[in-house]
Scaffold this motif. Structure first.
Motif, PDB file in Angstrom:
ATOM      1  N   ARG A 127       0.821  -1.220   0.000  1.00  0.00           N
ATOM      2  CA  ARG A 127       0.000   0.000   0.000  1.00  0.00           C
ATOM      3  C   ARG A 127       0.860   1.278   0.000  1.00  0.00           C
ATOM      4  O   ARG A 127       0.641   2.174  -0.795  1.00  0.00           O
ATOM      5  CB  ARG A 127      -0.905  -0.017   1.245  1.00  0.00           C
ATOM      6  CG  ARG A 127      -1.946   1.100   1.276  1.00  0.00           C
ATOM      7  CD  ARG A 127      -2.721   1.081   2.586  1.00  0.00           C
ATOM      8  NE  ARG A 127      -1.880   1.432   3.729  1.00  0.00           N
ATOM      9  CZ  ARG A 127      -1.803   0.724   4.860  1.00  0.00           C
ATOM     10  NH1 ARG A 127      -2.487  -0.402   4.993  1.00  0.00           N
ATOM     11  NH2 ARG A 127      -1.032   1.126   5.859  1.00  0.00           N
ATOM     12  N   ASP A 128       1.853   1.333   0.878  1.00  0.00           N
ATOM     13  CA  ASP A 128       2.640   2.557   1.044  1.00  0.00           C
ATOM     14  C   ASP A 128       3.827   2.665   0.097  1.00  0.00           C
ATOM     15  O   ASP A 128       4.194   3.753  -0.332  1.00  0.00           O
ATOM     16  CB  ASP A 128       3.185   2.665   2.482  1.00  0.00           C
ATOM     17  CG  ASP A 128       2.085   2.853   3.511  1.00  0.00           C
ATOM     18  OD1 ASP A 128       0.890   2.822   3.129  1.00  0.00           O
ATOM     19  OD2 ASP A 128       2.415   3.007   4.704  1.00  0.00           O
ATOM     20  N   LEU A 129       4.456   1.528  -0.197  1.00  0.00           N
ATOM     21  CA  LEU A 129       5.708   1.551  -0.975  1.00  0.00           C
ATOM     22  C   LEU A 129       5.522   1.054  -2.408  1.00  0.00           C
ATOM     23  O   LEU A 129       6.410   1.199  -3.237  1.00  0.00           O
ATOM     24  CB  LEU A 129       6.773   0.660  -0.303  1.00  0.00           C
ATOM     25  CG  LEU A 129       7.017   0.820   1.196  1.00  0.00           C
ATOM     26  CD1 LEU A 129       8.001  -0.243   1.684  1.00  0.00           C
ATOM     27  CD2 LEU A 129       7.541   2.215   1.509  1.00  0.00           C
ATOM     28  N   GLY A 130       4.369   0.420  -2.660  1.00  0.00           N
ATOM     29  CA  GLY A 130       4.169  -0.195  -3.977  1.00  0.00           C
ATOM     30  C   GLY A 130       5.051  -1.423  -4.157  1.00  0.00           C
ATOM     31  O   GLY A 130       5.383  -1.812  -5.268  1.00  0.00           O
ATOM     32  N   TRP A 131       5.441  -2.060  -3.027  1.00  0.00           N
ATOM     33  CA  TRP A 131       6.337  -3.225  -3.099  1.00  0.00           C
ATOM     34  C   TRP A 131       5.574  -4.522  -2.925  1.00  0.00           C
ATOM     35  O   TRP A 131       4.680  -4.629  -2.110  1.00  0.00           O
ATOM     36  CB  TRP A 131       7.393  -3.148  -1.992  1.00  0.00           C
ATOM     37  CG  TRP A 131       8.365  -4.291  -2.048  1.00  0.00           C
ATOM     38  CD1 TRP A 131       9.538  -4.338  -2.741  1.00  0.00           C
ATOM     39  CD2 TRP A 131       8.231  -5.583  -1.413  1.00  0.00           C
ATOM     40  NE1 TRP A 131      10.142  -5.559  -2.579  1.00  0.00           N
ATOM     41  CE2 TRP A 131       9.363  -6.352  -1.773  1.00  0.00           C
ATOM     42  CE3 TRP A 131       7.257  -6.152  -0.585  1.00  0.00           C
ATOM     43  CZ2 TRP A 131       9.558  -7.659  -1.326  1.00  0.00           C
ATOM     44  CZ3 TRP A 131       7.433  -7.468  -0.147  1.00  0.00           C
ATOM     45  CH2 TRP A 131       8.584  -8.203  -0.512  1.00  0.00           C
ATOM     46  N   LYS A 132       5.957  -5.507  -3.720  1.00  0.00           N
ATOM     47  CA  LYS A 132       5.521  -6.885  -3.440  1.00  0.00           C
ATOM     48  C   LYS A 132       6.572  -7.841  -3.987  1.00  0.00           C
ATOM     49  O   LYS A 132       7.352  -7.477  -4.877  1.00  0.00           O
ATOM     50  CB  LYS A 132       4.138  -7.156  -4.013  1.00  0.00           C
ATOM     51  CG  LYS A 132       3.957  -6.995  -5.490  1.00  0.00           C
ATOM     52  CD  LYS A 132       2.522  -7.399  -5.821  1.00  0.00           C
ATOM     53  CE  LYS A 132       2.389  -7.570  -7.316  1.00  0.00           C
ATOM     54  NZ  LYS A 132       1.194  -6.967  -7.851  1.00  0.00           N
ATOM     55  N   PRO A 133       6.617  -9.071  -3.444  1.00  0.00           N
ATOM     56  CA  PRO A 133       7.654 -10.005  -3.887  1.00  0.00           C
ATOM     57  C   PRO A 133       7.468 -10.389  -5.352  1.00  0.00           C
ATOM     58  O   PRO A 133       6.337 -10.557  -5.804  1.00  0.00           O
ATOM     59  CB  PRO A 133       7.466 -11.215  -2.968  1.00  0.00           C
ATOM     60  CG  PRO A 133       6.085 -11.097  -2.415  1.00  0.00           C
ATOM     61  CD  PRO A 133       5.749  -9.649  -2.399  1.00  0.00           C
ATOM     62  N   LYS A 134       8.593 -10.510  -6.060  1.00  0.00           N
ATOM     63  CA  LYS A 134       8.535 -10.842  -7.494  1.00  0.00           C
ATOM     64  C   LYS A 134       8.864 -12.313  -7.754  1.00  0.00           C
ATOM     65  O   LYS A 134       8.517 -12.857  -8.785  1.00  0.00           O
ATOM     66  CB  LYS A 134       9.564 -10.002  -8.265  1.00  0.00           C
ATOM     67  CG  LYS A 134       9.323  -8.502  -8.217  1.00  0.00           C
ATOM     68  CD  LYS A 134      10.389  -7.785  -9.050  1.00  0.00           C
ATOM     69  CE  LYS A 134      10.254  -6.277  -8.934  1.00  0.00           C
ATOM     70  NZ  LYS A 134      11.546  -5.632  -8.682  1.00  0.00           N
ATOM     71  N   THR A 135       9.584 -12.940  -6.831  1.00  0.00           N
ATOM     72  CA  THR A 135      10.136 -14.274  -7.070  1.00  0.00           C
ATOM     73  C   THR A 135       9.461 -15.304  -6.175  1.00  0.00           C
ATOM     74  O   THR A 135       9.442 -15.148  -4.960  1.00  0.00           O
ATOM     75  CB  THR A 135      11.660 -14.263  -6.786  1.00  0.00           C
ATOM     76  OG1 THR A 135      12.237 -13.112  -7.414  1.00  0.00           O
ATOM     77  CG2 THR A 135      12.335 -15.522  -7.300  1.00  0.00           C
ATOM     78  N   SER A 136       8.916 -16.360  -6.774  1.00  0.00           N
ATOM     79  CA  SER A 136       8.237 -17.386  -5.973  1.00  0.00           C
ATOM     80  C   SER A 136       9.261 -18.266  -5.259  1.00  0.00           C
ATOM     81  O   SER A 136      10.438 -18.316  -5.640  1.00  0.00           O
ATOM     82  CB  SER A 136       7.358 -18.267  -6.877  1.00  0.00           C
ATOM     83  OG  SER A 136       8.184 -19.167  -7.618  1.00  0.00           O
ATOM     84  N   PHE A 137       8.801 -18.970  -4.238  1.00  0.00           N
ATOM     85  CA  PHE A 137       9.673 -19.861  -3.471  1.00  0.00           C
ATOM     86  C   PHE A 137      10.334 -20.894  -4.378  1.00  0.00           C
ATOM     87  O   PHE A 137      11.541 -21.127  -4.315  1.00  0.00           O
ATOM     88  CB  PHE A 137       8.870 -20.558  -2.366  1.00  0.00           C
ATOM     89  CG  PHE A 137       9.664 -21.579  -1.603  1.00  0.00           C
ATOM     90  CD1 PHE A 137      10.637 -21.181  -0.700  1.00  0.00           C
ATOM     91  CD2 PHE A 137       9.458 -22.945  -1.788  1.00  0.00           C
ATOM     92  CE1 PHE A 137      11.392 -22.124   0.009  1.00  0.00           C
ATOM     93  CE2 PHE A 137      10.198 -23.886  -1.091  1.00  0.00           C
ATOM     94  CZ  PHE A 137      11.164 -23.471  -0.185  1.00  0.00           C
ATOM     95  N   GLU A 138       9.533 -21.499  -5.247  1.00  0.00           N
ATOM     96  CA  GLU A 138      10.096 -22.540  -6.120  1.00  0.00           C
ATOM     97  C   GLU A 138      11.148 -21.962  -7.068  1.00  0.00           C
ATOM     98  O   GLU A 138      12.219 -22.548  -7.251  1.00  0.00           O
ATOM     99  CB  GLU A 138       8.979 -23.241  -6.915  1.00  0.00           C
ATOM    100  CG  GLU A 138       9.523 -24.405  -7.708  1.00  0.00           C
ATOM    101  CD  GLU A 138       8.444 -25.347  -8.269  1.00  0.00           C
ATOM    102  OE1 GLU A 138       8.689 -25.896  -9.353  1.00  0.00           O
ATOM    103  OE2 GLU A 138       7.401 -25.531  -7.618  1.00  0.00           O
ATOM    104  N   GLU A 139      10.861 -20.801  -7.639  1.00  0.00           N
ATOM    105  CA  GLU A 139      11.853 -20.152  -8.527  1.00  0.00           C
ATOM    106  C   GLU A 139      13.147 -19.878  -7.767  1.00  0.00           C
ATOM    107  O   GLU A 139      14.248 -20.068  -8.291  1.00  0.00           O
ATOM    108  CB  GLU A 139      11.304 -18.810  -9.041  1.00  0.00           C
ATOM    109  CG  GLU A 139      10.226 -18.901 -10.093  1.00  0.00           C
ATOM    110  CD  GLU A 139       9.589 -17.526 -10.378  1.00  0.00           C
ATOM    111  OE1 GLU A 139       9.292 -17.280 -11.548  1.00  0.00           O
ATOM    112  OE2 GLU A 139       9.403 -16.724  -9.449  1.00  0.00           O
TER     113      GLU A 139
END
Length: 322
Positions: A295-307
């Motif tokens: 919400r505040d930073l526009g951040w979310k993880p790009k890489t899945s655990f399996e990758e």
């Protein structure tokens, strides 16, 4: 726009090396702190040595921190240095308290003296949640640390909040959940697994010894997570953020993926349980919500655990082929 200067403690570590790369890409003048040691370990930043400035200082020595900040004149300070391995904190609890806890006060004091207008990032940890009081964990979940490391990190976290509120410093804490990469130390379970899968594939090892296969963690990719650190210091107002994937995986799943990527059949024939790798007090279900960061930073993880586990295994297969 004037070039910004960043000062990174723990620049030779996994996160420090990825953060240095990111900041160099963004045009920063990057300075790092290294401790004087009889054997210098710069392998993670060897490829950056010509592009960064290193200062000798120690988190246990206030004077050296003041001198390093005076010399580097930073706009942003990233405090990533710590005794970062939870298991060792049981063996060296007092030193862990000094390095991981009290040292945060030393660097905040040095900043207050030298560059109070700089922005400060403290590497907090999901280990502060320990015996979790709610699932998933957010910025408002109470801490219940289950290791000397977790306790020391909680001190570092609260002293950062305290200095922000008492001295009006731009001081932020990132509560990072487990984050891994090919640069992770071999003592950490994900890297231990990927390295051994590669070593067994190349005929260099026969077995992998592990503790609790059912232990669950919220694992992300360190390269994604250092971007969150940088984003935090670009905000007008300092605040604290959980950085996680909001997904959980077991050590067993990590083994499955790594051995599959290495082209080894049934992993069970290679893995043995060794009681010495079981912790005195295990943390429960660590799983973090990154809702506020998104919400505040526009951040979310790009890489899945399996990758992530596959790219680490490929990297170790390549490393051990040499």
């Amino acid at each position: 726009m004037a070039q910004k200067t960043a000062f990174i403690t723990g620049i030779t570590g996994q996160d420090g090396s990825y953060l240095a790369e990111l900041l160099l890409e963004k045009g920063y003048d990057v300075h790092g702190m290294v401790r004087r040691a009889s054997t210098e370990k710069f392998d993670r930043i060897e490829h950056l040595r010509e592009k960064i400035t290193l200062h000798q200082a120690d988190l246990l020595d206030h004077r050296s921190l003041v001198d390093a900040l005076r010399a580097s004149k930073p706009d942003e300070i990233y405090n990533l240095a710590a005794m970062s391995f939870v298991a060792v904190s049981w063996v060296q609890p007092t030193l862990t308290a000094e390095f991981t806890g009290v040292s945060v006060t030393r660097i905040l004091e040095a900043m207050r003296e030298v560059c109070p207008e700089a922005r400060f990032y403290q590497a907090s940890s999901s280990e502060m949640f320990g015996k979790v009081l709610e699932v998933p964990q957010t910025e408002d979940t109470p801490f219940y640390p289950r290791s000397p490391y977790g306790v020391a990190k909680a001190y570092g976290h609260f002293i950062t909040v305290n200095y922000r509120e008492s001295y009006d410093l731009h001081a932020t804490s990132g509560i990072l959940f487990n984050h891994e990469s090919p640069r992770r130390g071999l003592e950490f379970v994900t890297r231990k697994v990927t390295w051994h899968a590669a070593a067994i594939k190349h005929g260099l090892r026969e077995k992998l010894y592990l503790g609790n296969l059912d232990a669950q963690r919220d694992w992300g990719y360190a390269k994604d997570y250092v971007e969150a650190m940088w984003l935090m210091l670009q905000q007008d107002k300092a605040d604290d953020y959980v950085i996680a994937t909001n997904e959980t995986n077991t050590v067993e799943r990590c083994v499955e993926v790594a051995f599959d990527e290495a082209g080894l059949g049934d992993w069970k024939q290679y893995v043995e349980i060794d009681p010495q790798f079981v912790r005195p007090a295990e943390v429960d279900l660590l799983i973090g919500s990154y809702e506020k960061a998104e919400r505040d930073l526009g951040w979310k993880p790009k890489t899945s655990f399996e990758e992530l586990i596959r790219l680490m295994t490929r990297s170790d297969l390549e490393l051990l082929k040499k």
